[in-house]
Design a protein around this motif. Structure first.
Motif, short mmCIF file in Angstrom:
data_model
loop_
_atom_site.label_atom_id
_atom_site.label_comp_id
_atom_site.label_asym_id
_atom_site.label_seq_id
_atom_site.Cartn_x
_atom_site.Cartn_y
_atom_site.Cartn_z
N HIS A 495 -48.98 17.84 86.98
CA HIS A 495 -50.44 17.86 87.02
C HIS A 495 -51.05 16.47 87.04
O HIS A 495 -52.21 16.29 87.39
N TYR A 501 -51.99 21.83 90.30
CA TYR A 501 -51.32 22.27 89.08
C TYR A 501 -52.26 22.11 87.89
O TYR A 501 -52.85 21.04 87.69
N SER A 521 -51.66 27.42 88.32
CA SER A 521 -52.29 26.58 89.34
C SER A 521 -53.76 26.94 89.48
O SER A 521 -54.26 27.92 88.90
#
Length: 639
Positions: A495, A501, A521
């Protein structure tokens, strides 16, 4: 040409029930053997093609490739006029050994043979075509791939029989090991086999541990429940023991007993044991992965022992509470009755004085069925194992059947034939990991990648196939390959550079190289809730120089993480990173993805240049790698 004409005359005589003179049969059986030489090009009449057959161009031959063609004569067949499996194993081993020795330039011995599944039987008068070539050479061992098919000379029909992988070891003087030269694959097919050979080798090495782990977790009462059934046949009634004297014709060119001959003898006693259970003539369907433990020589007495270990009551095996996938063999709907049996067979070598302790040569496990007139498996009696070793063999047979089905279902099937999210459990973890990594390696080895976009240092390629659109995005980054591998294999940090993400949590640490994550996500376009995934992440360090670091992803299912109402459950079939070192401080980082339907619109928009989101994400990945390349944490194994 004369031998070809003679073979066709013999075929017509046999099919027409004409008595063939003994002299001709003797000549054919002893003199009319197959050739391992490549066919001579440009000679008319060398082979007749079926009407309308297309002549294919001859590609450059692999220097290790060996082609063998054998006409099936009456002396090669069983009582049904079908090629004896033992004879086929001899030919397979011979062709594979010749291929291995072409690469090694010295004598080679068979070390192991992976599972073999026989798809069809071969009749007298048909031709067996065997093609063998080295897929990859390691230090002193190499993997040889073997393809077997049959050809009907009258109709021109060709049909696949089986595919096998054998491991051979090169031997120098006095049995010393020889370091092999590396093999350079040329074609797309060769590159795929070369890449996946490392994964198959890894799977072979952990095979024994997989069986042991499965038996440890299996409840005894579940697997032994059928032995008290009425009409069960005591396993002891199927026991067979036979002795063979190893003579010079049984030895290879190194003086050791020919591996194919040992396999043929083992198949013979296994067939007798199976016949004693079913009181019929069984058909061999599969041979499990086995290993040669040591050599035997001319003059040895080989004692072969066989016994039926288990008769399986249905096509599903319940082990540790998890059902295996159904067998891929075609069969009609039927009640839950025995349809196949496993026979265990061993070979031990004695010298002239058989009172001396024997040398264990090999053990194998063979699966038999009995076919009815329509070719469907018949019902078999159940087996009642004797206490002690018999019960152990009975339980191990159930575990081996589950492992065989896992290997065939997960490893051997084409990607389009496997469900996207395969159930994960302890018993199939090795094969799911293999499938995960090999699928990515197969995608990497494809030849028809086309450059679609180039934005500064980022290049985007596409691969269009019948059912999939795949994309590859790559760039060179000033970071060591090992450091990039450590950072990109940790999904918990994704992320930080991938805005799609939201989070990734570790669900289960399978081992040092495999993790299962639950990933959340962002919402997709036209969706009103975020997606979540259950992903198996498998990573591999290079097996040899020139191999990339690999991080592969695929979806799996876990009972502990079912689909939830607040998420749209997403799936990924094949995606991941490959990282190649270009220098001490530079690496080529490539990301591959086989686009799923829900993801397709996003991919095509980027490929068409209507969006730069994928390129921007990869640029963010570069910044992440550069920012963290000196981070001491990334030097640790935080995967």
């Amino acid at each position: 040409r004369a031998t070809l004409l003679l073979s066709r005359c013999l075929l017509k005589m046999v099919k027409g029930n004409i008595i063939v003179p003994e002299e001709i049969l003797s000549f054919c059986c002893n003199g009319l053997q197959g050739s391992t030489s490549p066919p001579r090009a440009g000679e008319p009449g060398e082979r007749e093609e079926a009407p309308g057959a297309m002549a294919s161009p001859s590609p450059a031959r692999n220097p290790t490739e060996v082609q063998m063609s054998q006409l099936v004569l009456p002396c090669h067949t069983n009582h049904r006029g079908e090629l004896s499996t033992g004879q086929l194993l001899k030919w397979i081993d011979t062709a594979a050994c010749l291929s291995a020795e072409r690469h090694a330039g010295c004598p080679c011995v068979t070390a192991s043979m992976d599972d073999i599944y026989f798809e069809h039987t071969i009749s007298v008068g048909q031709v067996v075509n065997i093609k063998a070539k080295v897929n990859r050479a390691f230090n002193s061992s190499m993997e040889v791939g073997i393809q077997v098919s049959y050809e009907d000379l009258c109709s021109g029909k060709h049909c696949s029989i089986c595919k096998a992988y054998a491991t051979f070891v090169a031997q120098g003087p006095l049995g010393s090991k020889v370091r092999l030269k590396p093999l350079t694959p040329q074609t797309e097919e060769e590159k795929i086999e070369y890449s996946i050979a490392a994964e198959r080798r890894r799977m072979r090495l952990v095979h024994k541990d997989t069986l042991k782990d499965l038996l440890t977790r299996s409840p005894r009462e579940t697997e032994l429940e059928t032995r008290d059934g009425s009409g069960a046949v005591p396993a002891e009634r199927t026991r067979v023991e036979s002795v063979e004297l190893v003579l010079p014709p049984h030895a290879n060119h190194q003086g050791n007993t020919f591996g194919g001959q040992i396999m043929a003898w083992m198949e013979n006693v296994a067939t007798i044991a199976a016949s004693r259970l079913c009181h019929a003539h069984p058909t061999l369907r599969a041979i499990e992965m086995f290993h040669f433990r040591g050599p035997s020589q001319v003059g040895d007495r080989l004692v072969l022992k066989a016994i039926v270990n288990n008769a399986f009551k249905n096509r599903w095996v319940l082990v540790a509470g998890v059902p295996s996938p159904p067998s891929p063999w075609p069969s009609p709907p039927s009640p839950l009755l025995s349809r196949s049996m496993e026979v265990g067979v061993s070979a031990e070598a004695y010298g002239q004085e058989m009172s001396i302790s024997p040398r264990h040569i090999n053990s194998a496990f063979m699966t038999f069925v009995v076919l009815d007139q329509e070719g469907h498996p018949r019902t078999l009696p159940m087996v009642a194992p004797e206490p002690g070793d018999g019960e152990r063999r009975y339980r191990e047979a159930s575990a081996r059947k589950k492992i065989r089905l896992d290997r065939k279902y997960v490893v051997s099937c084409k990607q389009t034939e496997v469900p996207l999210s395969v159930p994960w459990d302890q018993s199939n973890k090795v094969y799911l990991s293999y499938n995960n990594v090999s699928a990515l390696k197969m995608l990497v080895a494809k030849a028809n990648w086309a450059l679609a976009r180039e934005k500064e240092k980022v290049r985007m390629y596409t691969l269009e196939e019948d059912k999939f659109l795949s994309f590859r995005i790559e760039m060179s980054v000033c970071i060591t390959a090992s450091r990039a591998f450590s950072l990109l294999s940790n999904l918990r940090r994704r992320h930080e550079w991938d805005s799609h993400y939201v989070s990734a949590e570790i669900v289960q640490k399978v081992d040092d190289d495999d993790m299962i994550y639950h990933v959340v996500s962002q919402k997709l376009q036209h969706e009103n809730k975020p997606q979540d995934f259950v992903i198996l992440a498998s990573r591999r360090k290079p097996c040899s120089k020139g191999d990339p670091y690999v991080v592969a992803f695929r979806s799996v299912t876990l009972p502990t993480h079912p689909a939830r109402a607040e998420f749209t459950r997403g799936e990924t079939l094949c995606s991941g990173f490959c990282i190649w070192p270009e220098s001490e401080e530079m690496s080529k980082v490539a990301y591959y993805n086989q686009a799923m339907p829900g993801y397709l619109n996003y991919v095509t928009t980027n490929v068409a240049g209507l969006s730069s989101d994928i390129c921007s994400t990869f640029e963010a990945c570069e910044k992440f790698l550069l920012k963290n390349k000196e981070d001491l944490i990334s030097r640790m194994q935080d995967f």
